[in-house]
Design a protein around this motif. Structure first.
Motif: not given
Length: 412
Positions: A105-109, A113-120
């Motif tokens: 959710h935070l990566a979409r929002k 900063d998407a890679l910080e929240f979801l480092p896949r």
């Protein structure tokens, strides 16, 4: 397992005055121990003998996500993202699955900063296949593997844990007792065997109680691969992806899109399975307990491994790992001889020895008795300070390994 059944049948038919053979005695003792282990598991993981993962407080979740606890609380009040459960005292309780949903959710929002929240991994990022190896007992190979798997999953990565050791210690850490829970043709052997009973690797992958981690369990049938491979080579299974050292990497490619990291707990010997793991791996972790006898043993392991790697390369195998690192485990920094060994290794191998080391601690031993990692231990199960020191040590090692993974993906 079939052989054991035949032995027990033979025992039942044997006259009472006949002396028990060694094979029968060991089989009987093995079955007695298996039954007792199953009974212990049922008591530890009541009521269904299935492992479950602890929940996380708002403070712990905020720390994992790198946001303020007030932000997380406001998201919950606004109905934004997941709605956590509440304890009787009113405190919020998040499951790891809910934490990962919040990450997404935070990566979409906040796409910047998407890679910080979801480092896949994404785009052309290469799947990381990391083999954890050594053939000296006590080097904490399985402990290192399970702690790294849990750490990466908590960080938001998708992990496949592949138990390649017939002793199945990694499987046991995930709650599977091989004699009871892993049937015939349900290990990775099913995907790499040479006959018409071969199955797609997806058929033997299991979801685990630990959100973000799937498992391919092990049992003794993996030894069949060691026995069958020489004959398979003689029969012509020696070209392309069919050759023994490429079979594992070939089947891993079938599920490449589903994971960010594959962790292989390699067998404690240099057989065909271990060589397959070395060829499939993009990274190699060699665990080492810093005692001179263990270092001498590891030296023999390295010498034999290098010889076999040369043979594989002569047969067309490509062995280029993104990183090879030595992981110091069970280290007592107050032990003079151990400190000397660590100093020696660092002087010889330089940056190939991970800077942080896993310290020897009763917390890891206590967790192992419950078939848990430190990340599963609840506060109060061991002394707070002891657990915190142990977690700090393990976190530092795993953080460094994750940094290497991110570097391969072109991230700082």
């Amino acid at each position: 397992m079939k052989k054991a059944s035949r032995v027990m049948t033979t025992m039942n038919m044997r006259p009472e005055n006949m002396i028990e053979s060694s094979a029968e005695k060991i089989s009987r003792q093995s079955q007695l121990l298996s039954a007792q282990l199953q009974s212990l598991r049922e008591r530890i993981y009541e009521p269904n003998a299935i492992k479950t993962l602890k929940t996380y407080t708002s403070r712990e979740v905020a720390g994992l996500l790198g946001i303020a606890e007030s932000t997380l609380r406001q998201m919950s009040l606004d109905g934004e993202g997941v709605i956590p459960d509440r304890h009787d005292n009113g405190r919020r309780a998040y499951t790891l699955e809910q934490i990962n949903e919040t990450r997404e959710h935070l990566a979409r929002k906040r796409p910047n900063d998407a890679l910080e929240f979801l480092p896949r991994r994404r785009g052309s990022d290469k799947l990381q296949v990391i083999a954890v190896a050594n053939f000296k007992g006590g080097s904490a190979k399985t402990t290192t593997t399970v702690h790294l798997a849990h750490y990466l999953a908590i960080a938001g990565l998708r992990v496949l844990a592949l138990d390649l050791d017939p002793q199945a210690s990694l499987s046991a850490m995930f709650g599977y007792q091989p004699e009871f829970d892993v049937d015939e043709n349900e290990t990775v052997y099913a995907a790499i065997r040479y006959d018409d009973r071969r199955r797609p690797i997806r058929d033997v992958i299991r979801k685990t109680y630990f959100s973000g981690i799937d498992l391919i369990p092990a049992n003794l049938e993996l030894m069949e691969y060691e026995h069958e491979t020489p004959q398979a080579i003689a029969d012509g299974h020696g070209r392309g992806d069919e050759i023994f050292f490429r079979r594992l990497s070939s089947v891993i490619r079938e599920v490449e899109a589903d994971y960010d990291v594959v962790l292989i707990d390699a067998p404690p010997q240099l057989g065909y399975l271990t060589l397959g793991a070395l060829c499939a791996a993009t990274g190699l972790l060699i665990t080492i307990h810093p005692a001179m006898i263990d270092v001498a043993s590891m030296n023999q392991f390295l010498a034999m491994m290098s010889d076999l790697m040369y043979v594989i390369e002569e047969r067309g195998g490509v062995l280029k790992h993104d990183f090879i690192r030595y992981v110091i485990t069970r280290h007592n920094p107050n032990d003079g001889p151990q400190v000397n060994v660590v100093t020696l290794l660092r002087s010889l191998f330089k940056e190939d020895v991970l800077a942080p080391a896993v310290v020897e601690t009763t917390a890891i031993a206590s967790a192992g008795l419950e078939k848990k990692s430190l990340y599963e231990m609840s506060r109060g199960s061991v002394g707070r300070d002891t657990l915190n020191r142990a977690l700090e040590s393990v976190d530092s090692v795993n953080k460094e390994i994750l940094r290497h993974i991110k570097e391969v993906w072109g991230r700082s």
